[in-house]
Motif scaffolding. Structure first.
Motif, short mmCIF file in Angstrom:
data_model
loop_
_atom_site.label_atom_id
_atom_site.label_comp_id
_atom_site.label_asym_id
_atom_site.label_seq_id
_atom_site.Cartn_x
_atom_site.Cartn_y
_atom_site.Cartn_z
N VAL A 199 0.86 -1.19 0.00
CA VAL A 199 0.00 0.00 0.00
C VAL A 199 0.89 1.23 0.00
O VAL A 199 1.62 1.48 0.97
N PRO A 200 0.89 2.03 -1.07
CA PRO A 200 1.77 3.21 -1.12
C PRO A 200 1.49 4.17 0.03
O PRO A 200 0.36 4.36 0.46
N ASN A 201 2.56 4.76 0.53
CA ASN A 201 2.45 5.74 1.61
C ASN A 201 1.64 6.95 1.15
O ASN A 201 1.82 7.45 0.04
N ARG A 202 0.75 7.45 2.01
CA ARG A 202 -0.04 8.63 1.70
C ARG A 202 0.08 9.67 2.81
O ARG A 202 -0.76 10.57 2.92
N SER A 203 1.11 9.55 3.62
CA SER A 203 1.27 10.43 4.77
C SER A 203 2.37 11.45 4.50
O SER A 203 3.56 11.16 4.67
N PHE A 204 1.98 12.65 4.06
CA PHE A 204 2.96 13.66 3.69
C PHE A 204 2.48 15.06 4.10
O PHE A 204 1.27 15.30 4.18
N TYR A 205 3.44 15.95 4.29
CA TYR A 205 3.15 17.35 4.59
C TYR A 205 2.73 18.09 3.32
O TYR A 205 1.73 18.80 3.29
N LYS A 206 3.50 17.91 2.23
CA LYS A 206 3.18 18.51 0.94
C LYS A 206 3.66 17.58 -0.17
O LYS A 206 4.35 16.59 0.08
N ASP A 207 3.30 17.95 -1.40
CA ASP A 207 3.64 17.09 -2.54
C ASP A 207 5.11 17.21 -2.96
O ASP A 207 5.78 16.20 -3.15
N VAL A 208 5.59 18.44 -3.14
CA VAL A 208 6.89 18.65 -3.78
C VAL A 208 7.77 19.58 -2.97
O VAL A 208 7.32 20.63 -2.49
N PHE A 209 9.03 19.19 -2.82
CA PHE A 209 10.07 20.09 -2.34
C PHE A 209 10.90 20.47 -3.57
O PHE A 209 11.54 19.63 -4.19
N PHE A 210 10.88 21.76 -3.93
CA PHE A 210 11.50 22.25 -5.15
C PHE A 210 12.85 22.86 -4.81
O PHE A 210 12.93 23.91 -4.18
#
Length: 419
Positions: A28-39
């Motif tokens: 099951v892919p992880n879905r626990s994140f603060y935001k999508d992208v660190f640029f």
């Protein structure tokens, strides 16, 4: 007799626990994140406010942008951490990835790699190894490698791509790309149906020339007169299900605002987003044994480390036949905010749970008079987060809520009891 019985019971409990552990999902892919992208537009890389593909995909983003080598300490406080943020912005207190993807822009790879220092490079490696994905264009692509054909072990490269890259030496030119018919990019866009993209900007770019086992070619150079002709222009690598996916492109499609080049950048990002690591459990909960999650990052005990902002911790519990009044209890510190969710047979997320407690605050409890036997998953989510302080570099100083420091973790206790 009692000694024999105790030994037999111990073996039985150990066997049952091992059986339950073997049943825990690992797909099951992880879905626990603060935001999508660190640029990452840091020292040596082209400074951009955002990318058209981020906007097109509706991605949440945070950005680092410094240009002066003297700003390396500030850059690396963000990426590698400092006294206020022990893990840096990329990682949660327990070492899990805080973003789904890190995107490294074009520029000069050696300057940026050197500016990161060993601590910054190590943090990016840890991010990928923990399940965060990586996208790099031009400088960001070659920086992922362990070296080049002329410098097989480049010390200021990241080494997350277990192979070498070769530079083209071609500056300020445009070229075409052909899409392999087996390319995963075609899962997202059809590129006009002709398996071709024209007029991709190239400026002293590169390509992987010794693909590691398991690497995928997503597009090839149509670049006559270059050593890159028919070589991989876009490629991907994922060492295992647990780690993040690395997607690299030796040219510059990323600033185009429409058409197939925009689709190419968006497809690369989407493939990386779909390649994050898997959800895992912190451990098993036993009847009547409170599990205290209060360790700090520096104690190096991630199974008992505090939870970060907008992070979810997962646990498993094996409910026996005939269990009654199964009660789940969560307690966090005053002023913090959590949710508690449970699900039978799979991980509990916001949109996938049998029971969820979302009342305001940090104390949650619910009881199931009867619960089906077998494996249940328990999810603890921290709703506390940070706001971004105003800055000319956009996102580098966090403002914390009074009394709560979700950057370095919020403690809590989780317990399950039954009769």
């Amino acid at each position: 007799m009692r000694r024999v019985f105790a030994w037999t019971l111990g073996v039985l409990l150990a066997f049952n626990n091992a059986t339950a552990v073997a049943q825990v999902h690992d797909n099951v892919p992880n879905r626990s994140f603060y935001k999508d992208v660190f640029f990452d537009c840091g020292i040596g890389l082209t400074s951009l406010d955002t990318l058209p593909a981020f906007k097109m995909l509706g991605l949440s983003m945070e950005r680092v942008a410094f240009t002066d080598k003297n700003d390396a300490p500030q850059q690396n406080a963000i990426i590698a951490g400092d006294s206020l943020d022990w893990n840096g912005h990329l990682l949660y207190p327990d070492g899990a990835p805080r973003f789904k993807v890190i995107f490294l822009n074009g520029g000069t790879s050696t300057i940026h790699g050197t500016s990161l220092g060993e601590a910054g490079r190590r943090r990016i490696r840890e991010f990928v190894n923990a399940g965060g994905s990586y996208v790099g264009t031009c400088a960001g692509a070659i920086l992922a490698a362990k070296g080049t054909d002329n410098s097989p072990n480049t010390p200021n490269f990241l080494g997350i791509w277990p192979g070498l890259f070769r530079r083209t030496g071609k500056a300020r030119v445009n070229h075409g790309m052909t899409i392999d018919k087996s390319s995963k990019l075609l899962s997202y866009y059809d590129f006009g149906g002709d398996y071709r993209i024209d007029n991709v900007r190239h400026n002293l770019g590169n390509f992987p020339y010794d693909l590691p086992n398991g690497a995928e070619v997503l597009a090839r150079f149509d670049f006559k007169g270059s050593n890159a002709h028919e070589q991989p222009a876009v490629a991907a690598y994922k060492a295992s299900a647990a780690v993040g996916r690395i997607v690299v492109c030796g040219s510059h499609p990323e600033e185009v605002t429409s058409g197939e080049r925009l689709d190419l950048t968006a497809g690369m990002i989407r493939y990386a987003l779909d390649g994050v690591g898997m959800t895992t459990v912190k451990g098993f909960l036993n009847n009547g044994e409170p599990r205290v999650m209060d360790r700090y990052t520096y104690e190096r005990n991630p199974e008992f480390t505090r939870i970060g902002d907008l992070q979810t911790h997962h646990f498993a519990v094996d409910i026996p036949d005939g269990a009654k009044n199964v009660t789940f209890k969560l307690n966090g510190p005053e002023g913090s905010h959590f949710t508690l969710a449970i699900c039978k047979d799979t991980y509990a997320y916001d949109d996938c749970a049998d029971f969820v407690s979302t009342i305001e605050g940090a104390t949650h409890q619910f009881t199931l008079p009867k619960a089906a036997s077998g494996l249940w998953y328990v999810a603890v989510k921290c709703l506390d987060t940070v706001t971004l302080a105003p800055s000319s570099h956009q996102a580098h100083q966090y403002q914390r809520a009074d009394g709560i420091d979700p950057i370095n973790g919020v403690p809590y206790t989780i317990e399950v009891t039954w009769q």
